[in-house]
Design an enzyme around this catalytic site. Structure first.
Site, mmCIF file in Angstrom:
data_model
loop_
_atom_site.group_PDB
_atom_site.id
_atom_site.type_symbol
_atom_site.label_atom_id
_atom_site.label_comp_id
_atom_site.label_asym_id
_atom_site.label_seq_id
_atom_site.Cartn_x
_atom_site.Cartn_y
_atom_site.Cartn_z
ATOM 1 N N HIS A 196 38.842 -26.430 32.689
ATOM 2 C CA HIS A 196 38.658 -27.173 33.941
ATOM 3 C C HIS A 196 37.875 -28.457 33.685
ATOM 4 C CE1 HIS A 196 37.780 -27.485 38.387
ATOM 5 N NE2 HIS A 196 36.763 -28.171 37.902
ATOM 6 N N GLU A 197 36.714 -28.318 33.068
ATOM 7 C CA GLU A 197 35.881 -29.495 32.819
ATOM 8 C C GLU A 197 36.529 -30.426 31.795
ATOM 9 O OE1 GLU A 197 33.654 -30.082 34.836
ATOM 10 O OE2 GLU A 197 33.316 -28.095 35.691
ATOM 11 N N HIS A 239 38.725 -32.811 33.589
ATOM 12 C CA HIS A 239 37.975 -33.970 34.082
ATOM 13 C C HIS A 239 37.736 -34.980 32.959
ATOM 14 C CE1 HIS A 239 37.055 -32.549 38.073
ATOM 15 N NE2 HIS A 239 36.397 -31.492 37.663
ATOM 16 N N HIS A 245 40.827 -36.801 31.743
ATOM 17 C CA HIS A 245 41.182 -37.749 32.806
ATOM 18 C C HIS A 245 40.313 -38.999 32.682
ATOM 19 C CE1 HIS A 245 41.906 -38.296 37.454
ATOM 20 N NE2 HIS A 245 42.459 -39.253 36.739
#
Length: 604
Positions: free
Chosen positions: A391-392, A395, A398
């Site tokens: 998940h992180e 980020h 991205h």
């Protein structure tokens, strides 16, 4: 009494498991030099202030100056912030963070004239100037700025508000220090009967325990502490809401929600559609809660029963090195370039791994245009932490793509799309685990994890969104936000979401007191919209639909060069309509059906 397991101090953790902030500033002294350089640059304000409307060249020079100051300020601010987050009890780091906050407020005040002065330029003139060579690179930047024309105060008034920014954030900061550093939780028993000091990280693990007495004790002991300070937390949250409502009102927005969503050019209908569609599909959540109660075989299902895997102990667990390799395999569908940057994160100390004394709880990705996109974890050896890692990482990659493909003025992405890349990774990991495991026990566990994740991200965050909107509306109407009123509303809302099969524990009514995201100003709804949009994107990528991966990578590279809804349409998802939400609920229902079948077959 047996020795109590304590968290290590930061000095006891190997360097390879800590992020390397020297890549931002080699020393605190270098940070101080950069701090003073920014102060010096503020002396150049008179050469730009009052001259923006003279010509396109002057406007271009003014925006270049503004962006240069903020560019350098970001490095100073993020370094101090990360130093504090790695050890919230470190007083030296607290001092750096306080200095950085002061500088942020000083810069905001010193440059508050910029937007009002730009908006004083007649619209027709500004529009013509934006087609000149000097200003073309900033065209979307100024068009976005122009949207605030009706909500921008005279320069002196904006300067006053900007200068008070640190004051407006005081209650949120007080909550953070109290919640992460000052609260002391009691000692409880883990599954092995060992005494452990309850922390936010330990609580998350114990709540997933298959031993009901362990998770029940952790739940009750945690909320016993929050109940003791409920009036303090009501005061900090109420003050934070008042700040949101005040700044929205003085900027002529009808509500704090309208002001918050306007920042990303998101219509309030997107928020309302989310709440409406989730409420229309509460029957699926009630069905899942009922199934959970049946599988656990309990007469009364409690809130602390909602997180334990209902298929028993996890058949999957990962040390951090094992999780790194599994993440690389799961994300390989994103293509070799994407995976190379994930490996770069692991090899170059972008990740702060171990839970240590005083470290901020939870997990996040951080960093700015010139820095690595750092990740903070509080690692535990379980499947949930693998999902947190990817998940992180979503980020951070991205951020990496955005910053390496956009100029500084577009080198960040809006909050609205921030959770989409991260939850696309989560959905991709789920599909990878299902594709590579035929064992019914493993499949059931992964499906249960997905259903729990959907529950926690779509349903729970929308519940939070309803509560957040309610507290802002109540304050705007002049109603006091006392601990008892907030607990009463939250408890009833929680029961509406989870249905009649959940026993209404009095402790859960206090959950609002420990949620840091309620201080973020209409942030939480984006977890739900992001997860739903990610379902569509991940399905396209993992099923190898033509163009899906290329469109997704283009989305990651777009930054803020377009409005977020337009960026999402480019990626293939129209978030102004309910279709993407309904597709997400379809996936939830399909996986719930498969999970029920596996459970029924295992009980024959």
């Amino acid at each position: 009494m047996a020795d109590v397991k304590q968290l290590p101090t930061r000095n006891e953790v190997p360097e390879t498991l800590k992020w390397d902030l020297t890549q931002i500033f080699a020393t605190d002294a270098a940070w101080t030099d950069a701090y003073h350089q920014i102060e010096s640059k503020l002396q150049q304000v008179p050469s730009h202030k009052g001259h923006l409307a003279e010509s396109p060249e002057q406007l271009a020079a003014g925006v270049a100056y503004l962006l240069d100051v903020y560019h350098e300020l970001e490095n100073v601010d993020v370094y101090a912030s990360l130093k504090q987050e790695q050890d919230t009890s470190d007083q030296a780091a607290q001092g750096l963070a306080a200095q950085a906050n002061d500088l942020v407020a000083k810069v905001a005040s010193a440059l508050a004239w910029f937007q009002p002065e730009v908006l004083a330029i007649p619209e027709k003139t500004l529009s013509e100037w934006l087609d000149t060579n000097e200003l073309k690179p900033f065209k979307h930047f100024f068009e976005d700025l122009d949207r605030a024309r009706d909500h921008t105060l005279p320069a002196d008034q904006e300067a006053l508000l900007a200068g008070a920014g640190d004051i407006f954030q005081a209650s949120a900061k007080t909550f953070g220090v109290l919640d992460n550093a000052d609260l002391e939780f009691p000692i409880v028993k883990d599954e092995a009967g060992n005494d452990v000091r309850l922390t936010q990280g330990v609580y998350g693990v114990l709540l997933q325990s298959t031993d009901r007495s362990v998770r029940g004790a952790a739940f009750k002991q945690l909320y016993k502490v929050y109940k003791q300070f409920q009036n303090t937390f009501a005061s900090t949250l109420s003050s934070n809401v008042k700040a949101h409502n005040y700044t929205a009102r003085v900027h002529h927005y009808p509500t704090a929600r309208a002001a918050a969503l306007a920042e990303n050019n998101i219509p309030e209908s997107v928020y309302d559609t989310l709440v409406e569609e989730v409420n229309n599909h509460l029957d699926l959540l009630h069905r899942y809660v009922s199934l959970r109660k049946r599988i656990l075989g309990v007469d009364h299902l409690h809130s602390y029963d909602l997180y334990t895997p209902i298929t028993g102990d996890s058949p999957l667990s990962y040390t951090y090195p094992e999780a790194q390799q599994e993440a690389l395999r799961a994300l390989s569908v994103m293509g070799p370039d994407y995976v190379s940057h994930v490996q770069e994160a692991f090899d170059n100390r972008w990740v702060d791994v171990v839970e240590t004394k005083g470290k901020r709880s939870g997990a996040f990705s951080s960093g700015v245009y010139d820095t690595n996109p750092y990740i903070l974890l509080n690692w535990q050896d379980n499947l949930e932490e693998l999902f947190t890692l990817v998940h992180e990482m979503g980020h951070s990659i991205h951020s990496y793509y955005t910053r390496h493909n956009q100029p500084y003025q577009y080198g960040d992405y809006s909050i609205f799309v921030a959770e989409i890349a991260s939850t696309t990774n989560e959905n991709t990991l789920t599909q990878y685990l299902l594709d590579n495991n035929d064992d019914p026990k493993v499949r059931a566990y992964v499906l249960n994890h997905y259903l729990d994740g959907f529950k926690g991200t779509v349903y729970r965050q929308t519940q939070f969104a309803e509560f957040e909107h309610w507290i802002h509306q109540e304050d705007a109407a002049g109603h006091p936000l006392t601990a008892s009123r907030m607990s009463d509303f939250y408890g009833k809302l929680n029961q509406t979401y989870y249905g009649k099969d959940l026993t209404p524990d009095p402790e859960i009514a206090l959950e609002w007191s420990r949620i840091p995201h309620f201080y973020y100003n209409y942030y939480v709804f984006q977890y739900a919209t992001g997860f739903a949009a990610a379902s569509t994107l991940s399905h396209g990528i993992t099923s190898h639909q033509p163009g899906a991966l290329d469109h997704y990578l283009d989305f990651l590279k777009a930054g803020s060069s377009q409005y977020p809804l337009d960026v999402m349409k480019m990626a293939g998802v129209d978030m102004t309509k309910p279709d993407y939400l309904r597709r997400a609920f379809d996936v939830f229902e399909q996986r719930l059906n498969e999970f029920e079948t596996l459970i029924d077959n295992s009980q024959k």
